[in-house]
Motif scaffolding. Structure first.
Motif, PDB file in Angstrom:
ATOM      1  N   ILE A  12     -22.837  32.100  17.240  1.00  0.00           N
ATOM      2  CA  ILE A  12     -23.739  33.198  16.831  1.00  0.00           C
ATOM      3  C   ILE A  12     -24.232  32.737  15.314  1.00  0.00           C
ATOM      4  CG2 ILE A  12     -24.747  35.382  16.416  1.00  0.00           C
ATOM      5  CD1 ILE A  12     -23.050  36.167  18.746  1.00  0.00           C
ATOM      6  N   GLU A  13     -25.584  32.523  15.181  1.00  0.00           N
ATOM      7  CA  GLU A  13     -26.046  32.415  14.120  1.00  0.00           C
ATOM      8  C   GLU A  13     -26.710  33.673  13.326  1.00  0.00           C
ATOM      9  OE1 GLU A  13     -27.814  28.283  12.823  1.00  0.00           O
ATOM     10  OE2 GLU A  13     -29.297  29.469  12.076  1.00  0.00           O
ATOM     11  N   LYS A  14     -25.942  34.038  12.158  1.00  0.00           N
ATOM     12  CA  LYS A  14     -26.656  35.154  11.560  1.00  0.00           C
ATOM     13  C   LYS A  14     -26.747  34.874  10.024  1.00  0.00           C
ATOM     14  CE  LYS A  14     -25.825  40.250  11.560  1.00  0.00           C
ATOM     15  NZ  LYS A  14     -25.094  41.292  11.753  1.00  0.00           N
ATOM     16  N   ASP A  15     -27.890  35.254   9.235  1.00  0.00           N
ATOM     17  CA  ASP A  15     -28.144  35.046   7.900  1.00  0.00           C
ATOM     18  C   ASP A  15     -27.789  33.561   7.691  1.00  0.00           C
ATOM     19  OD1 ASP A  15     -28.777  37.709   7.707  1.00  0.00           O
ATOM     20  OD2 ASP A  15     -26.895  38.122   7.229  1.00  0.00           O
ATOM     21  N   ARG A  16     -28.233  32.668   8.537  1.00  0.00           N
ATOM     22  CA  ARG A  16     -27.930  31.109   8.428  1.00  0.00           C
ATOM     23  C   ARG A  16     -26.311  30.569   8.349  1.00  0.00           C
ATOM     24  NH1 ARG A  16     -32.460  28.114   6.901  1.00  0.00           N
ATOM     25  NH2 ARG A  16     -34.417  29.315   6.710  1.00  0.00           N
ATOM     26  N   LYS A  17     -25.538  31.557   8.814  1.00  0.00           N
ATOM     27  CA  LYS A  17     -24.176  31.382   8.815  1.00  0.00           C
ATOM     28  C   LYS A  17     -23.672  31.309  10.321  1.00  0.00           C
ATOM     29  CE  LYS A  17     -22.832  32.552   4.235  1.00  0.00           C
ATOM     30  NZ  LYS A  17     -22.398  33.582   3.505  1.00  0.00           N
ATOM     31  N   LEU A  18     -22.857  30.648  10.709  1.00  0.00           N
ATOM     32  CA  LEU A  18     -22.340  30.488  12.155  1.00  0.00           C
ATOM     33  C   LEU A  18     -21.263  31.256  12.330  1.00  0.00           C
ATOM     34  CD1 LEU A  18     -22.480  26.619  12.909  1.00  0.00           C
ATOM     35  CD2 LEU A  18     -23.782  28.461  14.137  1.00  0.00           C
ATOM     36  N   ILE A  19     -21.095  32.208  13.367  1.00  0.00           N
ATOM     37  CA  ILE A  19     -19.950  33.098  13.707  1.00  0.00           C
ATOM     38  C   ILE A  19     -19.389  32.503  14.937  1.00  0.00           C
ATOM     39  CG2 ILE A  19     -19.352  35.423  13.995  1.00  0.00           C
ATOM     40  CD1 ILE A  19     -21.765  36.228  12.241  1.00  0.00           C
ATOM     41  N   PRO A  20     -18.181  32.309  14.868  1.00  0.00           N
ATOM     42  CA  PRO A  20     -17.192  32.352  14.049  1.00  0.00           C
ATOM     43  C   PRO A  20     -17.340  31.273  12.957  1.00  0.00           C
ATOM     44  CG  PRO A  20     -16.210  31.500  15.987  1.00  0.00           C
ATOM     45  CD  PRO A  20     -17.696  31.734  16.383  1.00  0.00           C
ATOM     46  N   ALA A  21     -16.824  31.338  11.828  1.00  0.00           N
ATOM     47  CA  ALA A  21     -17.134  30.401  10.566  1.00  0.00           C
ATOM     48  C   ALA A  21     -16.228  29.050  11.019  1.00  0.00           C
ATOM     49  CB  ALA A  21     -16.607  31.056   9.218  1.00  0.00           C
ATOM     50  N   ASP A  22     -15.415  29.241  11.765  1.00  0.00           N
ATOM     51  CA  ASP A  22     -14.648  27.675  11.877  1.00  0.00           C
ATOM     52  C   ASP A  22     -14.915  26.967  13.207  1.00  0.00           C
ATOM     53  OD1 ASP A  22     -13.540  29.385  13.321  1.00  0.00           O
ATOM     54  OD2 ASP A  22     -11.401  28.899  13.323  1.00  0.00           O
ATOM     55  N   VAL A  23     -16.229  27.577  13.804  1.00  0.00           N
ATOM     56  CA  VAL A  23     -16.763  27.141  15.191  1.00  0.00           C
ATOM     57  C   VAL A  23     -16.825  25.597  15.249  1.00  0.00           C
ATOM     58  CG1 VAL A  23     -19.280  27.245  14.747  1.00  0.00           C
ATOM     59  CG2 VAL A  23     -18.327  27.563  17.103  1.00  0.00           C
ATOM     60  N   LYS A  24     -17.155  24.764  14.213  1.00  0.00           N
ATOM     61  CA  LYS A  24     -17.348  23.382  14.324  1.00  0.00           C
ATOM     62  C   LYS A  24     -15.818  22.773  14.633  1.00  0.00           C
ATOM     63  CE  LYS A  24     -21.171  23.425  11.236  1.00  0.00           C
ATOM     64  NZ  LYS A  24     -21.569  23.113   9.796  1.00  0.00           N
ATOM     65  N   GLU A  25     -14.794  23.198  13.810  1.00  0.00           N
ATOM     66  CA  GLU A  25     -13.602  22.812  14.037  1.00  0.00           C
ATOM     67  C   GLU A  25     -12.971  23.137  15.359  1.00  0.00           C
ATOM     68  OE1 GLU A  25     -14.256  24.751  11.253  1.00  0.00           O
ATOM     69  OE2 GLU A  25     -14.721  22.924   9.951  1.00  0.00           O
ATOM     70  N   ARG A  26     -13.445  24.267  15.991  1.00  0.00           N
ATOM     71  CA  ARG A  26     -12.645  24.650  17.093  1.00  0.00           C
ATOM     72  C   ARG A  26     -13.617  23.866  18.384  1.00  0.00           C
ATOM     73  NH1 ARG A  26     -12.513  31.197  16.588  1.00  0.00           N
ATOM     74  NH2 ARG A  26     -12.349  30.902  18.947  1.00  0.00           N
ATOM     75  N   ALA A  27     -14.826  23.577  17.956  1.00  0.00           N
ATOM     76  CA  ALA A  27     -15.265  22.814  19.071  1.00  0.00           C
ATOM     77  C   ALA A  27     -14.667  21.396  19.108  1.00  0.00           C
ATOM     78  CB  ALA A  27     -17.013  22.452  18.751  1.00  0.00           C
ATOM     79  N   GLN A  28     -14.382  20.761  17.906  1.00  0.00           N
ATOM     80  CA  GLN A  28     -13.713  19.455  17.844  1.00  0.00           C
ATOM     81  C   GLN A  28     -12.402  19.590  18.640  1.00  0.00           C
ATOM     82  OE1 GLN A  28     -14.109  18.905  13.531  1.00  0.00           O
ATOM     83  NE2 GLN A  28     -15.824  16.881  14.095  1.00  0.00           N
ATOM     84  N   ASP A  29     -11.759  20.807  18.503  1.00  0.00           N
ATOM     85  CA  ASP A  29     -10.266  20.871  19.034  1.00  0.00           C
ATOM     86  C   ASP A  29     -10.632  20.848  20.333  1.00  0.00           C
ATOM     87  OD1 ASP A  29      -9.277  21.176  16.428  1.00  0.00           O
ATOM     88  OD2 ASP A  29      -9.105  23.158  16.486  1.00  0.00           O
ATOM     89  N   ASN A  30     -11.492  21.432  20.813  1.00  0.00           N
ATOM     90  CA  ASN A  30     -11.812  21.608  22.463  1.00  0.00           C
ATOM     91  C   ASN A  30     -12.005  20.331  23.028  1.00  0.00           C
ATOM     92  OD1 ASN A  30     -11.285  24.302  22.296  1.00  0.00           O
ATOM     93  ND2 ASN A  30     -13.222  25.116  22.541  1.00  0.00           N
ATOM     94  N   LEU A  31     -12.939  19.538  22.271  1.00  0.00           N
ATOM     95  CA  LEU A  31     -13.313  18.069  22.662  1.00  0.00           C
ATOM     96  C   LEU A  31     -11.943  17.437  22.631  1.00  0.00           C
ATOM     97  CD1 LEU A  31     -15.391  15.739  23.238  1.00  0.00           C
ATOM     98  CD2 LEU A  31     -15.859  15.588  21.055  1.00  0.00           C
TER      99      LEU A  31
END
Lengths: 134, 263
Positions: free
Chosen positions: A99-118
């Motif tokens: 989710i994006e709130k105030d231009r920040k992604l929640i959870p903050a480590d979502v990019k790293e977690r997406a890479q882990d899932n990939l």
């Protein structure tokens, strides 16, 4: 008959559809689920060029792209993360919800977690499914 | 697509779901068609934004499937820039499945008015218009519609730069035969003042002011008016005078000559 295919990552020991679980956990409205499903249907039927603005043109992290489902005032701004493929050229796999709130992604480590899932998906191609969100 | 029918038959039982789904698809359709038509006309977002009266950054949101706050007057402005009309229909939910099935680039393409076979299939450019264009360049060029942003028409005075900025996107949308002719012209314009004047005259001839829109047409009166604009102004300024202003310029010019003679 569909030219493009959209998959959802299956996470955890129970191999749950991470996006369905995330939508439920975030109590996302049925209207936003419908809008999300419409964009996925159009993407599958017509390809990414026919849904401009749905998937970011440039990756937000290595091999990770941001999807955008805008919510009206008071609604959540859904930003699931996806990758192209990774096993076919005409497919996408949605890896994690955000989710994006105030231009920040929640959870903050979502990019790293997406890479882990990939990485986990590439190691185990059965960790994904094609199904409806509702 | 039968799968989609089966899935939606079940999901659409919820009114909130089916209206949200249909609204999302409508937004997708409008945004995508604007993008498809703009690209088909060889326009950039900045080009079309200029015609609509917004910056590129502002225009880009109209090509985003998430944009949902459409205004009919904005749609009409975009339609004008693309040379098409806006249509609004009420449809059944069942037809949405067919719409999705046929949702592709080709299904969204529409010719602009100038290329609409209903109106222009048998029309041939008039001889005087062809000759006038040929006088500027040996190469035959087609007709063009030149749209200027309303603010640039205010006062009916355009710098050459403003007109050129407005012309370039329109020319991009024209047939490819324009390109070599314009390349040749732009070279000549930089070097040859006479050619520059000829180009300006031709542009004036090609343009008839209709509110905020310049369209192709025979412009003998425009040529006549331009004659009365001093040469040094003609070199970098296009001035479209109303008849009364034109007369004023001419009178000033005569007065100046008489004054010189007297001196």
């Amino acid at each position: 008959m569909n030219e493009w295919k959209v998959y959802f990552y299956l996470g955890g020991l129970r191999r749950d559809n991470v996006i369905r679980a995330w939508l439920k956990a975030e109590s996302v409205s049925i209207a936003q689920v419908a809008a999300f499903q419409d964009k996925i249907d159009t993407l599958e039927a017509s390809g990414p060029d026919m849904v401009p603005g749905f998937i970011s043109d440039t990756p937000v992290a290595k091999d990770i792209y941001k999807m955008k489902i805008k919510g009206n005032k008071g609604m959540k701004q859904l930003r699931p993360m996806c990758c192209r493929g990774p096993f076919g050229s005409r497919e996408y796999t949605i890896l994690i919800g955000a989710i994006e709130k105030d231009r920040k992604l929640i959870p903050a480590d979502v990019k790293e977690r997406a890479q882990d899932n990939l990485t986990a998906l590439i190691a185990d191609p059965t960790r994904r499914v094609r199904e409806r969100l509702a | 697509m039968n799968d989609l029918h089966d899935n939606l038959s079940n999901e659409f039982q919820d009114p909130e779901y089916r209206y949200a789904y249909a609204e999302s698809f409508l937004n997708t359709k409008v945004a995508t068609q604007i993008k498809v038509l703009r690209e088909a006309r060889g326009l950039t977002q900045a080009d079309l934004g200029l015609l609509v009266g917004t910056k590129q950054s502002g225009f880009s949101r109209f090509e985003d499937v998430n944009h949902s706050s459409w205004k009919t007057d904005t749609l009409w402005k975009i339609a004008r820039g693309l040379g098409v009309r806006v249509d609004i229909n009420f449809e059944t939910f069942g037809s949405l499945i067919e719409d999705k099935k046929h949702f592709n680039r080709e299904s969204l393409l529409r010719p602009k008015f100038e290329d609409d076979p209903v109106f222009h299939e048998a029309q041939v450019p008039s001889e005087p218009a062809k000759n006038e264009v040929a006088a500027v360049s040996d190469q035959a060029v087609g007709d063009a519609t030149i749209l200027l942003p309303p603010e640039s028409v205010t006062g009916l005075t355009h710098t050459f730069e403003v007109l050129q900025n407005a012309v370039v996107p329109a020319v991009r949308a024209c047939v490819e035969s324009w390109e070599p002719a314009l390349k040749k012209l732009s070279k000549e314009l930089a070097e040859n003042a006479k050619q520059q004047d000829a180009f300006l005259v031709a542009m004036m001839q090609a343009a008839t002011v209709q509110g905020s829109m310049l369209t192709t047409g025979v412009g003998a009166p425009a040529q006549t008016r331009l004659k009365h604009v001093p040469r040094q102004r003609r070199s970098n300024v296009i001035t479209i005078h109303k008849r009364s202003e034109s007369t004023q310029v001419r009178r000033r010019s005569h007065y100046g000559r008489r004054k010189q003679r007297t001196a």
